[in-house]
Scaffold this motif. Sequence first.
Motif, PDB file in Angstrom:
ATOM      1  N   LEU A   1      -1.111 -10.974  -2.570  1.00 39.14           N
ATOM      2  CA  LEU A   1      -2.056 -12.081  -2.603  1.00 39.14           C
ATOM      3  C   LEU A   1      -3.472 -11.529  -2.654  1.00 39.14           C
ATOM      4  N   ASP A   2      -4.303 -12.181  -3.458  1.00 43.49           N
ATOM      5  CA  ASP A   2      -5.675 -11.728  -3.622  1.00 43.49           C
ATOM      6  C   ASP A   2      -6.521 -12.214  -2.454  1.00 43.49           C
ATOM      7  N   SER A   3      -6.601 -11.401  -1.455  1.00 41.70           N
ATOM      8  CA  SER A   3      -7.395 -11.672  -0.259  1.00 41.70           C
ATOM      9  C   SER A   3      -8.656 -10.817  -0.262  1.00 41.70           C
TER      10      SER A   3
ATOM     11  N   HIS B   1      -3.615  -2.114  -0.833  1.00 40.24           N
ATOM     12  CA  HIS B   1      -3.185  -3.246  -0.006  1.00 40.24           C
ATOM     13  C   HIS B   1      -2.840  -2.820   1.416  1.00 40.24           C
ATOM     14  N   ILE B   2      -2.787  -3.848   2.271  1.00 40.20           N
ATOM     15  CA  ILE B   2      -2.170  -3.710   3.579  1.00 40.20           C
ATOM     16  C   ILE B   2      -0.989  -4.673   3.568  1.00 40.20           C
TER      17      ILE B   2
ATOM     18  N   GLN C   1       2.202  -1.321   6.540  1.00 37.31           N
ATOM     19  CA  GLN C   1       2.087  -0.417   5.403  1.00 37.31           C
ATOM     20  C   GLN C   1       0.678  -0.466   4.832  1.00 37.31           C
ATOM     21  N   ILE C   2       0.228   0.683   4.355  1.00 39.73           N
ATOM     22  CA  ILE C   2      -1.001   0.773   3.571  1.00 39.73           C
ATOM     23  C   ILE C   2      -0.601   1.362   2.226  1.00 39.73           C
TER      24      ILE C   2
ATOM     25  N   VAL D   1      -3.451  -8.343   0.313  1.00 37.16           N
ATOM     26  CA  VAL D   1      -2.404  -8.417   1.329  1.00 37.16           C
ATOM     27  C   VAL D   1      -1.074  -8.463   0.607  1.00 37.16           C
ATOM     28  N   GLU D   2      -0.139  -7.655   1.075  1.00 35.69           N
ATOM     29  CA  GLU D   2       1.237  -7.696   0.582  1.00 35.69           C
ATOM     30  C   GLU D   2       2.101  -8.267   1.690  1.00 35.69           C
TER      31      GLU D   2
END
Length: 152
Positions: free
Chosen positions: A134-136, A98-99, A13-14, A144-145
């Motif tokens: 998450l803060d990536s 996010h991805i 997912q995006i 990132v999810e």
Amino acid sequence: MIDNNLGTKVITQIGILVHDIEKTAQAYADFFDMEKPTINWTDPVEKAKSEYQDKPTEARAKLAFFDLGSLQLELIEPDQHPSTWREDLEKNGEGPHHIAFVVKGMKEKIALMERQGMKLIQKGEYQGGRYAYLDSSEQLKVLVELLENDEE
């Protein structure tokens, strides 16, 4: 080096933040020559058990999903309550958020990513599973999810 023990390398997912989900969903529907998807609200905090920066939040968002083969495009229009969605929309404007990856063992995957400096910033539940952002952004330049679906 980032240790990818997520159990997958498939982005499923995006997520894209928007100010006007009706208008943007119609634009994507026209672009893909498909019907505009149903737009739904996320569950309220009592059901979603949403937390943002380690605190419960009443944040909700309107969501629209486009299933595009192996990838899903998610449009997100957040409400005014504190959330990663609201913060990013105000800070960066509309665009990629996010991805997402489908994982098994959410707690272990979160711990793995946190050991790599990717802090959990928001989590919650949805019918049939749970999510975590998450803060990536420092490492991967996008959040990132993680999505974990309950076994059928």
